[in-house]
Design a protein around this motif. Sequence first.
Motif, mmCIF file in Angstrom:
data_model
loop_
_atom_site.group_PDB
_atom_site.id
_atom_site.type_symbol
_atom_site.label_atom_id
_atom_site.label_comp_id
_atom_site.label_asym_id
_atom_site.label_seq_id
_atom_site.Cartn_x
_atom_site.Cartn_y
_atom_site.Cartn_z
ATOM 1 N N MET A 1 0.957 -1.213 -0.075
ATOM 2 C CA MET A 1 -0.011 0.124 0.083
ATOM 3 C C MET A 1 0.936 1.312 0.114
ATOM 4 N N ASN A 2 0.365 2.294 -0.388
ATOM 5 C CA ASN A 2 0.824 3.624 -0.066
ATOM 6 C C ASN A 2 1.009 4.145 1.374
ATOM 7 N N VAL A 3 2.155 4.192 1.801
ATOM 8 C CA VAL A 3 2.288 4.584 3.346
ATOM 9 C C VAL A 3 2.802 6.102 3.578
ATOM 10 N N SER A 4 2.640 6.593 4.736
ATOM 11 C CA SER A 4 3.309 7.946 4.973
ATOM 12 C C SER A 4 4.571 7.433 5.721
ATOM 13 N N VAL A 5 5.540 8.515 5.923
ATOM 14 C CA VAL A 5 6.933 8.180 6.296
ATOM 15 C C VAL A 5 6.651 7.767 7.953
ATOM 16 N N ASP A 6 5.501 8.166 8.567
ATOM 17 C CA ASP A 6 5.177 7.728 9.984
ATOM 18 C C ASP A 6 4.278 6.529 10.015
ATOM 19 N N GLY A 7 4.245 5.762 8.723
ATOM 20 C CA GLY A 7 3.636 4.450 8.913
ATOM 21 C C GLY A 7 2.204 4.091 8.836
ATOM 22 N N TYR A 8 1.638 5.173 8.136
ATOM 23 C CA TYR A 8 0.046 5.162 8.137
ATOM 24 C C TYR A 8 -0.216 5.054 6.555
ATOM 25 N N VAL A 9 -1.286 4.335 6.647
ATOM 26 C CA VAL A 9 -2.012 4.160 4.839
ATOM 27 C C VAL A 9 -3.224 4.942 4.891
ATOM 28 N N ALA A 10 -3.670 5.469 5.765
ATOM 29 C CA ALA A 10 -4.896 6.589 5.989
ATOM 30 C C ALA A 10 -4.628 7.525 7.247
ATOM 31 N N ALA A 11 -4.645 8.632 6.797
ATOM 32 C CA ALA A 11 -4.732 9.743 7.963
ATOM 33 C C ALA A 11 -5.992 9.726 8.694
ATOM 34 N N PRO A 12 -6.001 10.381 10.041
ATOM 35 C CA PRO A 12 -7.240 10.513 10.544
ATOM 36 C C PRO A 12 -8.541 11.020 9.646
ATOM 37 N N GLY A 13 -9.379 10.463 9.999
ATOM 38 C CA GLY A 13 -10.783 10.635 9.092
ATOM 39 C C GLY A 13 -10.638 9.999 7.909
ATOM 40 N N GLU B 1 5.419 -11.190 0.789
ATOM 41 C CA GLU B 1 6.059 -10.057 0.227
ATOM 42 C C GLU B 1 5.082 -8.863 0.902
ATOM 43 N N TYR B 2 5.903 -7.647 1.256
ATOM 44 C CA TYR B 2 5.527 -6.421 1.473
ATOM 45 C C TYR B 2 5.934 -5.471 0.260
ATOM 46 N N GLU B 3 5.211 -4.666 -0.183
ATOM 47 C CA GLU B 3 5.561 -3.579 -1.146
ATOM 48 C C GLU B 3 5.058 -2.201 -0.337
ATOM 49 N N ILE B 4 6.051 -1.926 0.142
ATOM 50 C CA ILE B 4 5.848 -0.457 0.843
ATOM 51 C C ILE B 4 6.373 0.849 0.214
ATOM 52 N N VAL B 5 5.111 1.534 -0.317
ATOM 53 C CA VAL B 5 5.510 2.854 -0.995
ATOM 54 C C VAL B 5 5.433 3.909 -0.277
ATOM 55 N N THR B 6 6.434 4.403 0.228
ATOM 56 C CA THR B 6 6.334 5.755 1.258
ATOM 57 C C THR B 6 6.419 6.895 0.608
ATOM 58 N N VAL C 1 5.477 12.335 3.771
ATOM 59 C CA VAL C 1 4.681 13.096 4.490
ATOM 60 C C VAL C 1 4.597 12.387 5.815
ATOM 61 N N LEU C 2 4.387 13.186 6.894
ATOM 62 C CA LEU C 2 4.095 12.691 8.093
ATOM 63 C C LEU C 2 2.524 13.019 8.551
ATOM 64 N N VAL C 3 1.552 12.069 8.718
ATOM 65 C CA VAL C 3 0.264 12.458 9.052
ATOM 66 C C VAL C 3 -0.156 12.434 10.055
ATOM 67 N N GLY C 4 0.737 11.759 11.217
ATOM 68 C CA GLY C 4 0.426 11.989 12.567
ATOM 69 C C GLY C 4 -0.735 10.969 13.325
ATOM 70 N N GLY C 5 -0.974 10.242 12.426
ATOM 71 C CA GLY C 5 -2.224 9.089 13.186
ATOM 72 C C GLY C 5 -2.825 8.635 12.048
ATOM 73 N N GLY C 6 -3.817 7.757 12.311
ATOM 74 C CA GLY C 6 -4.652 7.079 11.338
ATOM 75 C C GLY C 6 -4.675 5.706 11.393
ATOM 76 N N THR C 7 -4.479 5.036 10.127
ATOM 77 C CA THR C 7 -4.634 3.658 10.309
ATOM 78 C C THR C 7 -3.269 3.067 9.756
ATOM 79 N N SER C 8 -2.781 2.457 10.515
ATOM 80 C CA SER C 8 -1.243 1.983 10.479
ATOM 81 C C SER C 8 -1.230 0.777 9.351
ATOM 82 N N PHE C 9 -0.210 0.929 8.610
ATOM 83 C CA PHE C 9 0.391 -0.222 7.847
ATOM 84 C C PHE C 9 0.569 -1.454 8.599
ATOM 85 N N PHE C 10 1.373 -1.486 9.598
ATOM 86 C CA PHE C 10 2.065 -2.509 10.374
ATOM 87 C C PHE C 10 1.070 -2.896 11.662
#
Length: 187
Positions: A8-20, A140-145, A148-157
């Motif tokens: 999935m697409n991931v933020s630098v801080d490890g989230y696939v979706a930001a809050p909301g 296999e993990y495809e981590i597309v970073t 951006v830092l989104v500060g929270g939300g849904t974690s990839f891991f």
Amino acid sequence: MRKLIFGMNVSVDGYVAAPGDDLGWSAPSDELFAWWLDQERAISLFLYGRRLWETMNAYWPTGDQQPDATPAQIEFAKNWRDTPKVVFSSTLDEVDGNARLVTGDAIAEITRLRTGDGGPMRVAGATLAGAAMRAGLIDEYEIVTHPVLVGGGTSFFAALDRRTNLDLAETRTFPGGVVLARYETRR
């Protein structure tokens, strides 16, 4: 045995979706979209959790009919419609299109599918993928970073009970500072 991929697409801080459930930060460049399309073409079965299924199914069945659809988006929509899907949910009563619903034990069904014949499968949705991760089913993990830092939300891991060793299989940089790191699970 079939390969199970989580990417999935991931933020630098490890989230696939930001809050909301904000995904606006992860809009792909044309080059990244084309790469995702190539990856999806190689998949023989998509495994979706309910939330991501609802998000994808709200757009891609007719994504190729949108007036501003690019050739890559048209091809993505066709591939998405044509590829079989399994949707895991305890709250849905039915799914449509080229999909079937599983309301029971997701890990048992993913294990059964993984040990069968066929091409690679992609698990999509952080909650479902987290369960597969904890069960040691992801190959296999495809981590597309995205930068951006989104500060929270849904974690990839997912939180794991044990360490999982990975081998770096590929890296690639895309426009806008987006970086792919593809890892294979060391078995």
